[in-house]
Design an enzyme around this catalytic site. Structure first.
Site, PDB file in Angstrom:
ATOM      1  N   LYS A 261       0.819  -1.213   0.000  1.00  0.00           N
ATOM      2  CA  LYS A 261       0.000   0.000   0.000  1.00  0.00           C
ATOM      3  C   LYS A 261       0.850   1.260   0.000  1.00  0.00           C
ATOM      4  O   LYS A 261       0.450   2.294  -0.513  1.00  0.00           O
ATOM      5  CB  LYS A 261      -0.904   0.012   1.229  1.00  0.00           C
ATOM      6  CG  LYS A 261      -2.102  -0.908   1.068  1.00  0.00           C
ATOM      7  CD  LYS A 261      -2.984  -0.857   2.297  1.00  0.00           C
ATOM      8  CE  LYS A 261      -4.110  -1.852   2.207  1.00  0.00           C
ATOM      9  NZ  LYS A 261      -4.476  -2.406   3.509  1.00  0.00           N
TER      10      LYS A 261
HETATM   11  N1  GLU Z   1      -7.502  -7.284   6.590  1.00  0.00           N
HETATM   12  C1  GLU Z   1      -6.452  -8.156   6.119  1.00  0.00           C
HETATM   13  C2  GLU Z   1      -5.553  -7.437   5.168  1.00  0.00           C
HETATM   14  O1  GLU Z   1      -5.895  -6.406   4.629  1.00  0.00           O
HETATM   15  C3  GLU Z   1      -6.958  -9.364   5.391  1.00  0.00           C
HETATM   16  C4  GLU Z   1      -7.670 -10.272   6.251  1.00  0.00           C
HETATM   17  C5  GLU Z   1      -8.226 -11.536   5.663  1.00  0.00           C
HETATM   18  O2  GLU Z   1      -8.573 -11.597   4.481  1.00  0.00           O
HETATM   19  O3  GLU Z   1      -8.341 -12.449   6.458  1.00  0.00           O
HETATM   20  O4  GLU Z   1      -4.452  -7.874   4.929  1.00  0.00           O
END
Ligand code: GLU
Length: 295
Positions: A261
């Site tokens: 990101k």
């Molecule tokens: N929120 C997590 C991320 O952006 C991904 C979580 C998931 O897919 O279990 O890396």
């Protein structure tokens, strides 16, 4: 532990679960598109979950941007909390109570212990080798014996850690990557479930939500394979049936560097501003997308 998902007969329920810590990039879009395709092909439901529990790193503008970018790219999700309009996602920041209850359950079962170690303490511990996903293995400074019934938080600022059984193998078959095997205590150590700033950690929130939302298959990036092994231990401890897992290979840039990101070059916003069309992007991915394979 050998986890075999027995969920195939339940109607398919999938989810995409970004964290609003920056703008979504092409790698997210490709993994999420695989998730959407798998839900569609199975006549199932797709849920959008905004994983905004890390108060220091998550920003509301990224959460807004995330929904906008997903819609622009052609994502459609079918369920939300029914507040904030039909396209509003579930927000983990509004679901703290559920995570708290799960932590209480784990405390009463003796699965967790309070931990006052900072990241710095762990880094400086000589015996903290790196695990399968580059996380340091917790050296066990605050680990107490399994006989201990300590369920209260000590007076110093503490979080809560899940105690793994050292040497326990965790095996599962990934829908994309095939048989997987991790060893607790070697590939990862005791992991944080509740942080010392009084927020649930990713591992706990993801498992509680995937179970509460009746998710039958988790589609996500291959960087979370070792997290899946940790999460399977949590499913067992909480008495939840685990979903199936499908981990997509991560996308790299032209130099072979994994997209992140913090590098905005391939963010969906930039591509959109540069006049790219989602359809053209998906066509470039072609059949690789269907199979969850890299280009
Ligand atoms: N929120 C997590 C991320 O952006 C991904 C979580 C998931 O897919 O279990 O890396």
């Amino acid at each position: 532990m050998n986890a075999h998902a027995t969920t195939q007969r339940r109607p398919y329920r999938g989810r995409i679960a970004p964290s609003p810590t920056g703008h979504l990039h092409l790698g997210h879009a490709r993994t999420f598109w695989t998730a959407q395709q798998r839900a569609r092909e199975r006549g199932g439901v797709l849920i959008l979950r905004n994983e905004d529990i890390d108060r220091a790193r998550c920003k509301p503008e990224f959460a807004r941007g995330m929904t906008e970018d997903l819609k622009w790219f052609g994502f459609e999700w079918q369920e939300g909390p029914d507040v904030g309009g039909p396209h509003a996602p579930y927000n983990q920041s509004e679901r703290q109570r559920l995570y708290q209850d799960a932590l209480e359950q784990l405390k009463s079962g003796g699965f967790v212990y309070p931990c006052t170690c900072s990241r710095k303490d762990i880094q400086s511990a000589a015996s903290a080798p790196q695990g399968a996903d580059d996380e340091l293995i917790y050296p066990g400074t605050c680990r107490v014996s399994s006989q201990s019934t300590l369920t209260h938080q000590p007076s110093t600022k503490a979080g809560w850690r899940f105690r793994v059984r050292d040497g326990e193998p965790i095996e599962f078959t990934d829908g994309a990557l095939g048989p997987q095997r991790f060893v607790a205590g070697k590939d990862f150590g005791d992991f944080v479930l509740w942080r010392n700033d009084d927020a649930p950690a990713y591992q706990l929130a993801a498992v509680v939500d995937d179970a509460a939302m009746g998710i039958t298959e988790v589609v996500r990036g291959a960087d979370l394979l070792a997290s899946t092994a940790r999460q399977l231990l949590l499913y067992r401890a909480l008495g939840f049936e685990p979903p199936a897992f499908f981990h997509c290979p991560l996308m790299t840039d032209a130099n072979g560097v994994r997209l992140a990101k913090r590098n905005d070059a391939l963010s969906l916003r930039r591509l959109r501003a540069g006049g790219e069309s989602p359809k053209a992007i998906r066509e470039r991915w072609g059949g690789a997308l269907q199979r969850g394979l890299p280009d």
